[in-house]
Motif scaffolding. Structure first.
Motif, PDB file in Angstrom:
ATOM      1  N   PHE A 222     -36.630 -16.960 -45.562  1.00 35.73           N
ATOM      2  CA  PHE A 222     -36.554 -17.280 -46.997  1.00 35.73           C
ATOM      3  C   PHE A 222     -35.980 -16.157 -47.850  1.00 35.73           C
ATOM      4  N   GLY A 223     -35.696 -15.038 -47.249  1.00 34.67           N
ATOM      5  CA  GLY A 223     -35.138 -13.941 -48.020  1.00 34.67           C
ATOM      6  C   GLY A 223     -36.216 -13.059 -48.616  1.00 34.67           C
ATOM      7  N   LYS A 224     -35.778 -11.931 -49.163  1.00 32.86           N
ATOM      8  CA  LYS A 224     -36.714 -10.910 -49.629  1.00 32.86           C
ATOM      9  C   LYS A 224     -37.571 -11.371 -50.798  1.00 32.86           C
TER      10      LYS A 224
ATOM     11  N   ARG B 212     -41.591 -10.908 -51.062  1.00 28.23           N
ATOM     12  CA  ARG B 212     -42.165  -9.894 -51.965  1.00 28.23           C
ATOM     13  C   ARG B 212     -42.974 -10.518 -53.094  1.00 28.23           C
ATOM     14  N   ARG B 213     -43.094 -11.861 -53.061  1.00 28.14           N
ATOM     15  CA  ARG B 213     -43.836 -12.538 -54.122  1.00 28.14           C
ATOM     16  C   ARG B 213     -45.252 -11.973 -54.184  1.00 28.14           C
TER      17      ARG B 213
ATOM     18  N   ASP C 145     -44.163 -10.972 -41.680  1.00 27.29           N
ATOM     19  CA  ASP C 145     -43.400 -10.500 -42.829  1.00 27.29           C
ATOM     20  C   ASP C 145     -41.905 -10.597 -42.546  1.00 27.29           C
ATOM     21  N   LYS C 146     -41.518 -10.097 -41.383  1.00 25.82           N
ATOM     22  CA  LYS C 146     -40.097 -10.116 -40.995  1.00 25.82           C
ATOM     23  C   LYS C 146     -39.580 -11.542 -40.927  1.00 25.82           C
ATOM     24  N   LEU C 147     -40.412 -12.420 -40.385  1.00 23.41           N
ATOM     25  CA  LEU C 147     -40.032 -13.821 -40.216  1.00 23.41           C
ATOM     26  C   LEU C 147     -39.776 -14.458 -41.572  1.00 23.41           C
ATOM     27  N   ILE C 148     -40.646 -14.175 -42.518  1.00 26.11           N
ATOM     28  CA  ILE C 148     -40.491 -14.761 -43.852  1.00 26.11           C
ATOM     29  C   ILE C 148     -39.215 -14.251 -44.493  1.00 26.11           C
ATOM     30  N   ILE C 149     -38.956 -12.937 -44.343  1.00 25.18           N
ATOM     31  CA  ILE C 149     -37.718 -12.370 -44.895  1.00 25.18           C
ATOM     32  C   ILE C 149     -36.512 -13.054 -44.267  1.00 25.18           C
TER      33      ILE C 149
END
Ligand code: NAG
Length: 343
Positions: free
Chosen positions: A325-327, A331-332, A318-322
């Motif tokens: 690619f940003g929040k 959060r999609r 989750d952290k990596l994606i944030i």
């Protein structure tokens, strides 16, 4: 986020191992839901594999000196010889020169000579090493049917079967023709009538487990010589199988063989000879496993560890994606839940 570390009244810092998020800040995500299902399936699978492993145990082989006080056992026999029963003579002669008239224990039945196709015909090497599962599944004790003995039926072949009690010393079980033994050469059976072709369906030592495979089981020999001598040298090892409280006390053996044919009965004795010997050691085949409590502790540790690691991996992902690619992207799929929670 709430403060995870709080001061206890005594002023000692208390560490909470499980990070908690206040419910009003948490969102339910479909990604989290499906990964939880995936995790559960994975944990169940690991648990299933572990339980299976525990039941199987690990095979352990040990040797001890065979000091079993009981020194009598049975030889279990089921053989068809291509000669009429009334020509045949069966005997056990052991090391102590004790003669057992095998005919007192065996049944004779006139049959036709026939070799089933699954039998190994004239094959010299036949190695059998059954595994533990097989032995446990097939360890069905049985007894031969008894009673029928019609050596004079006139049938061309003879089915010989039964159990012969012997003492645990080396010995010799043989099937010869009447009038062709060392003792007695006044034959009333003409040499042209001799045919020691034979089919072995069972040859084993100890309690009779008809489904346990022995090296000589389902083998056959044929010969075109009348004066034929077959010798089997059998070396039997007492073997104890132990599994989940079930014990099977039996014998394994190795067989080597020799066959000779002669032109004339004066040169050699026709017949089928089983020379057997017992090893003074006992093989104990046992499957070992850790205790049930230890197993449960291990299972709980493995599954708990998996769940915790999975939680870390999930949060890390989750952290990596944030980060990448940003929040928004992270959060999609959660907007619905989020808006629902917000209202
Ligand atoms: C003995 O019987 C078998 C099977 O019927 C046959 O193949 C073989 O030729 C016979 N041998 C003699 C010596 O008659």
């Amino acid at each position: 986020m709430e403060e995870r570390r709080s001061k206890s009244p005594g002023g000692i810092k208390v560490f909470d191992a499980f990070p908690k998020v206040a419910t009003q800040h948490s969102v339910r995500s479909s990604r989290g839901g499906s990964s939880t299902i995936f995790l559960m399936i994975f944990v169940l699978f690991i648990a299933y594999v572990e339980i299976g492993d525990w039941f199987d145990g690990t095979m352990d082989r040990n040797f001890t000196v065979d000091n079993n006080g009981d020194d009598s056992l049975n030889i279990n026999i089921d053989i068809v010889v291509a000669m009429p029963c009334n020509f045949l003579h069966t005997n056990v002669l052991d090391f102590t020169r004790d003669r057992t008239l095998a005919a007192d224990y065996l049944s004779y039945e006139g049959v036709n000579f026939f070799i089933p196709s699954i039998y190994l015909l004239n094959d010299q090497r036949h190695v059998v090493t059954p595994d533990m599962d097989e032995i446990m599944k097939e360890s069905l004790l049985a007894e031969f049917r008894i009673g029928i003995s019609d050596p004079n039926s006139g049938a061309p072949a003879c089915h010989i079967f039964g159990n012969i009690p012997v003492t645990k010393v080396s010995g010799d079980f043989h099937i010869t023709a009447k009038g062709y033994t060392y003792r007695d050469f006044r034959s009333n059976v003409p040499p042209q009538a001799l045919n020691f072709s034979h089919v072995i369906s069972e040859f084993s030592f100890g309690d009779f487990y008809p489904f346990l495979q022995n090296p000589l089981d389902f083998t056959a020999r044929t010969t075109n010589a009348n004066i034929q001598n077959y010798q089997y040298f059998l070396s039997a090892v007492p073997t104890l199988y132990k599994r989940l409280g079930v014990e099977i006390d039996t014998y394994q053996y190795a067989s080597t063989e020799e066959e000779k044919s002669f032109d004339n009965p004066g040169l050699g004795m026709p017949g089928i000879f089983f020379k057997y010997d017992f090893e003074a050691i006992k093989l104990i085949v046992e499957d070992k496993r850790i205790s049930f409590t230890a197993f449960v502790v291990r299972l709980v540790t493995i599954c708990g560890g998996l769940i915790i690691c999975f939680g870390w991996a999930y949060r890390g992902f989750d952290k990596l994606i944030i980060l990448l690619f940003g929040k928004k992207v992270a959060r999609r799929g959660q907007e619905k839940a989020a808006t629902f929670l917000a209202t």
